[in-house]
Design an enzyme around this catalytic site. Structure first.
Site, PDB file in Angstrom:
ATOM      1  CG  ASP A 172      -1.934   1.042   1.266  1.00 58.67           C
ATOM      2  OD1 ASP A 172      -2.314   1.495   0.181  1.00 58.67           O
ATOM      3  OD2 ASP A 172      -2.370   1.432   2.359  1.00 58.67           O
ATOM      4  CG  ASP A 219      -5.009  -2.345   2.326  1.00 56.79           C
ATOM      5  OD1 ASP A 219      -4.917  -2.202   1.101  1.00 56.79           O
ATOM      6  OD2 ASP A 219      -4.796  -1.431   3.136  1.00 56.79           O
ATOM      7  CG  ASP A 242      -3.285   1.692   6.283  1.00 54.40           C
ATOM      8  OD1 ASP A 242      -3.865   1.452   5.205  1.00 54.40           O
ATOM      9  OD2 ASP A 242      -2.840   2.817   6.577  1.00 54.40           O
TER      10      ASP A 242
END
Length: 897
Positions: free
Chosen positions: A330, A638, A634
């Site tokens: 990410d 995800d 986070d």
């Protein structure tokens, strides 16, 4: 729960109210109670922590453990209660160590989980009520304001300067401006549904109202949480290798036992006696100490990772990062700092970069390298001042840095001014506010009228093209005003935007009269001051960590919900993608079938504006290529990919409960650099597992070869079952555990990831296992036969055989410290525990030879010094042979390279 799930963002307000059966006065309280009974509470069902018994039983779901359990049952049936007890103790010890470690990790993760939205303000029966969030129902009219966590999925019907932080779902660090108009397309991703507010997101600024359209498990948050809970967790590479290894051990044990039984029957031995011999051989072939050594090695890896900022939730996951070939990261908060920061300023026709000072302040650096202070440059000073005065955010300096209240982009303007010496509080006091025009999406600017030295000044901030339309002049160096050339300013703005910066234009003017505060008009004939470009910058050390991953043969790709331009700019800065490399967006990805996506994932390193289902598809496509995939994240968006990956890495500080629940590893500092450190620890852990396994298997092979050779030669057994267990669990057991403390070899991060098909024991080590096994078996049998012929006492000869094998282990454990490096190239003090454990194992055996209880149990007797010297000389040959093998194979490998 919820009503049926139409695409609420494409419906207009009357149709939304009709479908929900509600109105601007909200629901009747009785209707709300009935709907609560119908749809259930607005809450996600918490995934219960694993129970004590399930976690304990989980420690026995290991193929090697199955073999030991079978060995325990067989020895019990044969009445070998001492042997069965010893193996049972090994099983219990292994279970306790694994249980304690995984329980501790689970408690650490649970301590991080506290994302809640306990209360909400609603309109019911035309009045405002404060209710528990769990009591919300579809159709409720919810009030939202700055700082509030959105309690359910809401279709907005009013929005005043409403900004929502949706990084929970999208990974985009900048808040999203909300509106109320219906949208044109049903296929918009969450980040583009500007008239919706989703459960779990936070209102960054402004206020609004909206109808609840989904609650509990029917929200977007709930849908993702459910997909995580129902999704299957993949086996780690280590678990796959252990399963293959256990099958090999089982086959070898069965073949060795069958061979011994058959040879004995061919010699005319009684079947009952040969069955006991076959069991003894099986006991020698089974590495009883390996499960405990594995568990301790993994637990030590967990401890080392925790010291470097990573909590491992499942022991086998420790090694997975060492096998990883692709890390899908990410962007926001992992690769970047998760805070907007002004990077560049264009003022007075000149471009300035911001250079950080040692004490947290900054300096404006011109393109020619000259440092310019705002007090010395009027365009720069006024550009910063405009950013401060047209600003609703607040910042305060604490021990941990700046604390932000309000829109992150506006806070970035305040921090930039403060770091360059323009204190926001002092500036606001010097220029008291007279009236303000708040930002609205349609007008694309905000304005603040300030009083200074008896004059009314208007400061404007907004989209560059919008502010340019209000301006007629440009402030340049020395305070002069020249005719404005919009094309020049727009070129500068486009240049900043191409670097992934969020660009705002600044202007000001002196009003010729005092305006009426409640009758403000759009400003005009302004003097354009400059541009400020901000972004969420990369974390310190991340670029170096990514370069280290690439050097280690690990490909790093970015998978983010942020915009393509921002993702590309950050990826280029960090070295993830080359300049101009392709970016695959979520919309484009959705148009690819499985085969096309499998082809694209081999060349694309940046995925932008992706939805959760897109991220999951990318992970599956990479794994179909045989890649070992680690995914970081986070947000709730995800979680499905975290669970589907070979190892999911969640954020401990900024991460959500759902993400942490899905992950195998949690970073306590949210830093990609910690992942790089964990890769190193994962590789060191696997090296130690491999060394431990080689040590135990090679000595087991020696025992099997010694017994089989004795049977073929029609000799008595050189080792008894109790003596074999003594070797495998006591003398071996101390030293193999000590190998788990090896600190790791130099250059561990310069090696390519291990092939997925490679087992725990490499082909090279299998070859060395056979060589070492033959040498140790031959040496043991040589001294056994010699002692039997010389003394004629079988007990003494078996004592010599047992002690010779113990001494072989003392020397061989040094060989096992490294697969490729010479023992003499390793510091003897780098693993002091190994030295202590080896000495302890030898002393334990010496004591066993002289203490009556162990003499009786093991059927051994004391030996003279001369015999010890002879055994030591023979046992030391294993050093020569293995060192020669390392040297020879190293030369062959060098020529091949």
């Amino acid at each position: 729960m919820a009503t049926d799930r139409p695409r609420w963002h494409v419906l207009d307000r009357p149709e939304v109210e009709t479908r929900l059966g509600t109105s601007v006065h909200g629901l009747a309280r009785a209707d709300a109670a009935a709907r609560l009974e119908r749809y259930g509470p607005n809450a996600l069902e918490d995934a219960p922590p694993p129970g004590v018994w399930s976690l304990l039983l989980h420690q026995f779901t290991n193929p090697l453990i199955y073999i030991l359990v079978l060995a325990t049952l067989v020895t019990l049936l044969l009445g070998q209660y001492a042997d069965a007890t010893v193996i049972a103790v090994v099983l219990a010890l292994n279970a306790v160590i694994g249980f304690v470690q995984e329980r501790k990790a689970e408690m650490s993760v649970r301590a991080l989980m506290h994302l809640v939205a306990p209360h909400a303000r609603v309109i019911r029966e035309g009045r405002e009520w404060d209710v528990e969030s769990r009591e919300l129902v579809p159709g409720d009219l919810v009030l939202l304001e700055s700082g509030v966590r959105v309690p359910a999925d809401v279709r907005l019907v009013t929005a005043t300067a409403l900004l929502a932080d949706e990084s929970l779902f999208t990974g985009e660090s900048a808040p999203v401006m909300k509106s109320t108009a219906p949208l044109d397309r049903e296929d918009r991703v969450i980040g583009d549904r500007t008239n919706m507010a989703y459960a779990g997101t936070v209102v960054a600024s402004g206020r609004g109202r909206g109808y609840v359209v989904a609650t509990g498990a029917a929200t977007e948050l709930g849908a993702i949480a459910e997909s995580v809970r129902t999704g299957e967790r993949t086996e780690t590479p280590l678990q796959q290798r252990m399963a293959r290894f256990a099958r090999v051990v089982a086959v070898v044990v069965a073949l060795a036992a069958a061979a011994a039984f058959t040879l004995g029957l061919a010699r005319g031995e009684r079947p009952a006696e040969m069955f006991i011999v076959a069991v003894a051989l099986a006991v020698s072939a089974i590495p009883e100490g390996l499960p405990v050594a594995f568990t301790i090695t993994l637990a030590l890896g967990v401890r080392r990772m925790a010291q470097r900022g990573a909590i491992i939730r499942r022991l086998p996951a420790v090694e997975t990062l060492g096998s990883t070939t692709v890390i899908g990261s990410d962007k926001t908060g992992t690769l970047t700092e998760n805070r907007m920061t002004v990077q560049k300023i264009w003022a007075g026709g000149q471009l300035f970069g911001l250079a950080s000072g040692a004490s947290g302040d900054a300096a404006a650096v011109r393109a020619d390298g000259a440092i310019v202070m705002p007090a010395e440059d009027r365009p720069l000073h006024l550009t910063l001042l405009a950013g401060v005065l047209t600003n609703e955010a607040d910042v305060s300096l604490s021990e941990d840095g700046y604390e932000i209240h309000g829109d992150p982009t506006e806070a970035a303007l305040l921090i930039a001014a403060a770091r360059l010496g323009l204190e926001p509080a002092a500036a606001r006091a010097e220029y008291p506010v007279y009236a303000e025009i708040p930002f609205e999406p349609v007008q694309q600017y905000s304005a603040s009228i300030r009083v200074h030295d008896g004059e009314h000044l208007v400061f404007v901030k907004g989209a560059p093209e919008r502010v340019l339309a209000m301006s007629t002049g440009l402030l340049v160096g020395g305070g002069a005003v020249v005719d404005l050339e919009p094309a020049v300013v727009l070129d500068a703005a486009r240049g900043l935007a191409s670097e992934g910066l969020r660009v705002l234009g600044m202007a000001y003017g002196v009003l010729p009269w005092r305006p009426e505060p409640d009758r403000l008009e759009e400003p005009g004939r302004l003097i354009f001051l400059g541009l400020q470009g901000s972004m969420d910058p990369p974390r310190p050390g991340v670029r170096e960590a990514i370069e280290g991953c690439q050097e280690a043969g690990i490909r790093v790709v970015m998978i983010t919900g942020d915009h393509a331009a921002t993702a590309r700019a950050i990826a280029e800065q960090l070295g993830i993608a080359a300049r101009g490399a392709p970016v695959l967006t979520g919309v484009a990805l959705a148009g690819l079938d499985a085969a096309a996506l499998r082809e694209r994932v081999t060349t694309v390193d940046v995925y932008a504006r992706v939805a959760p289902e897109h991220k999951l598809r990318v992970v599956h496509a990479l794994r179909e290529h045989g890649e070992v995939v680690a995914v970081t994240g986070d947000g709730v968006n995800d979680a499905p990919a975290l669970k589907a990956a070979d190892i999911g890495v969640a954020m401990g500080r900024s991460g959500t409960d759902v993400a942490r629940e899905a992950a195998d590893m949690v970073l306590t500092d949210d830093n990609f650099v910690s992942i790089y450190a964990a890769v190193e620890e994962g590789r060191v852990t696997f090296d130690n597992l491999r060394n431990v396994t080689f040590f135990l298997i090679s000595t087991g092979v020696a025992e099997v070869l010694a017994i089989l050779t004795a049977l073929v030669a029609e000799w008595p057994l050189p080792l008894l079952p109790a003596q074999i267990l003594w070797l495998n669990l006591v003398t071996n057991g101390l030293q193999d555990v000590a190998l788990a403390f090896e600190p790791g070899e130099r250059g561990v991060l310069k090696r390519r990831p291990r092939p997925t098909g490679e087992g725990i024991i490499s082909r090279l080590l299998w070859e060395r296992t056979v060589v070492a096994g033959i040498v140790m078996a031959a040496g043991t049998l040589l001294l056994f036969a010699s002692e039997l012929a010389e003394s004629g006492r079988l007990g003494r000869a078996q004592t010599v055989a047992l002690t010779t094998m113990v001494l072989f282990q003392v020397f061989h454990v040094g060989n096992s410290r490294s697969e490729r490096r010479s023992l003499f190239a390793l510091s003897p003090w780098s693993n002091p525990f190994l030295f202590v454990a080896t000495a302890a194992a030898l002393l334990a055996h010496v004591a066993a030879l002289y203490l009556p209880p162990t003499q009786l149990l093991l059927r051994v007797e004391p030996l003279e010094l001369e015999t010890w010297v002879r055994m030591g000389i023979v046992a030391s040959t294993i050093l020569v042979v293995v060192e020669a093998h390392k040297l020879l194979r190293g030369r062959v490998r060098s020529r091949a390279g």
